[in-house]
Design an enzyme around this catalytic site. Sequence first.
Site, PDB file in Angstrom:
ATOM      1  N   ASP A  30      -4.495  -4.967   0.722  1.00  0.00           N
ATOM      2  CA  ASP A  30      -3.666  -6.126   1.067  1.00  0.00           C
ATOM      3  C   ASP A  30      -2.660  -5.900   2.182  1.00  0.00           C
ATOM      4  O   ASP A  30      -1.815  -6.757   2.435  1.00  0.00           O
ATOM      5  CB  ASP A  30      -2.936  -6.632  -0.183  1.00  0.00           C
ATOM      6  CG  ASP A  30      -1.986  -5.599  -0.764  1.00  0.00           C
ATOM      7  OD1 ASP A  30      -2.123  -4.408  -0.435  1.00  0.00           O
ATOM      8  OD2 ASP A  30      -1.093  -5.979  -1.542  1.00  0.00           O
ATOM      9  N   GLU A  31      -2.732  -4.764   2.875  1.00  0.00           N
ATOM     10  CA  GLU A  31      -1.813  -4.564   3.984  1.00  0.00           C
ATOM     11  C   GLU A  31      -2.391  -3.633   5.038  1.00  0.00           C
ATOM     12  O   GLU A  31      -3.224  -2.774   4.735  1.00  0.00           O
ATOM     13  CB  GLU A  31      -0.457  -4.040   3.508  1.00  0.00           C
ATOM     14  CG  GLU A  31      -0.514  -2.706   2.788  1.00  0.00           C
ATOM     15  CD  GLU A  31       0.863  -2.195   2.412  1.00  0.00           C
ATOM     16  OE1 GLU A  31       1.807  -2.340   3.226  1.00  0.00           O
ATOM     17  OE2 GLU A  31       1.000  -1.632   1.312  1.00  0.00           O
TER      18      GLU A  31
END
Length: 366
Positions: A106-107
């Site tokens: 997610d990043e």
Amino acid sequence: MSFPQRKIIHVDMDAFYASVEQMDFPELKGKPLAVGGSENRGVVSAASYEARKFGVRSAMSGIQAKRNCPDLIFVRPRFDRYKEISKKIRKIFLDYTDLVEPLSLDEAYLDVTINKKNNPSASLIAQEIRKRIFEEVGLTASAGISVNKFVAKIASDYNKPNGQKTVNPDEVEAFLEVLDIKKFYGIGKVTAEKFYQLGIFTGFDLKQKSLEYLEKHFKNSAQYYFNISRGIHNSQVKPNRTVKSFGAERTFNENLSSEVYMEERLMNIATELEKRLQKSKISGRTITLKIKYSDFSLQTRSKTLQYYISDKHLLFDVAKELLYQERLKDSVRLLGISVNNLNNEQKKTKEIPKSVSVQLQFDFKE
């Protein structure tokens, strides 16, 4: 102080796991949601913003989370789905630059100093990426934009959710000076407490300390702390970030008190770990057994082999040996097996055949 004029974006999805669940199951939208764990067992992997209002956080026990938020809904994680969404997001990143360094599903960091759109504004690129993620995937993301990874990472948390923050070169030191030390990336809860005890509460306080003072109290980490208080962080965005460990673990429905009852669980964990290792064509030499007791205390036991392994039977044999290495302190709620010292890190020595899985400077424009 002048900074190298790199343009780094840190994109961070908003409550990623929970947001995917709310997107796929509309009946969960607007409700306090925890991914992972349960109200009786396990640990929260992620929490929706509705749940965070009640103090529910990742790594919190399911029992405590339910105590904080009686209406909390627990759902099982669906990692295959999260990976599927993550690949779509990464594809969007690659439309702008090949210098993409994922930190997790997610990043990621993006170096857009030179980019495929020939857009001189890193802030506008971040805005466009976030817009595309929302339109093409259906989720919101936040972003931080600055001259290095450290400042961009902190900035991405500044206007969450669904926002972004640009810290220009001439703003870096002032931005860091007013930040609570616990917000500095790389400073965890225990280290933050140590800083507080030393009277260091903000970036400004940290910058007043000499390197000698920091070496006295923080030894090998002193130079890092000395640099980041001044906004100095020269790590480049590395697209092919080397994975350093693989692992799998299980939290049990009931605490286990005998090693004999744990062997079957260890075999299941080893089987799952084998799948992950062989899918990535990776083996490892150092095997670590993780044991979490009923009082939540944690213990690890490790062994380094002369050869690389990824086979479940060999993983199980080593984990079993570590399990019986010494008596258990208490009943056990979680077991995990991890593998590091991988064959993607250094030249292979001896391997069991069955287990082979083999700067530029530019004007910074806002």
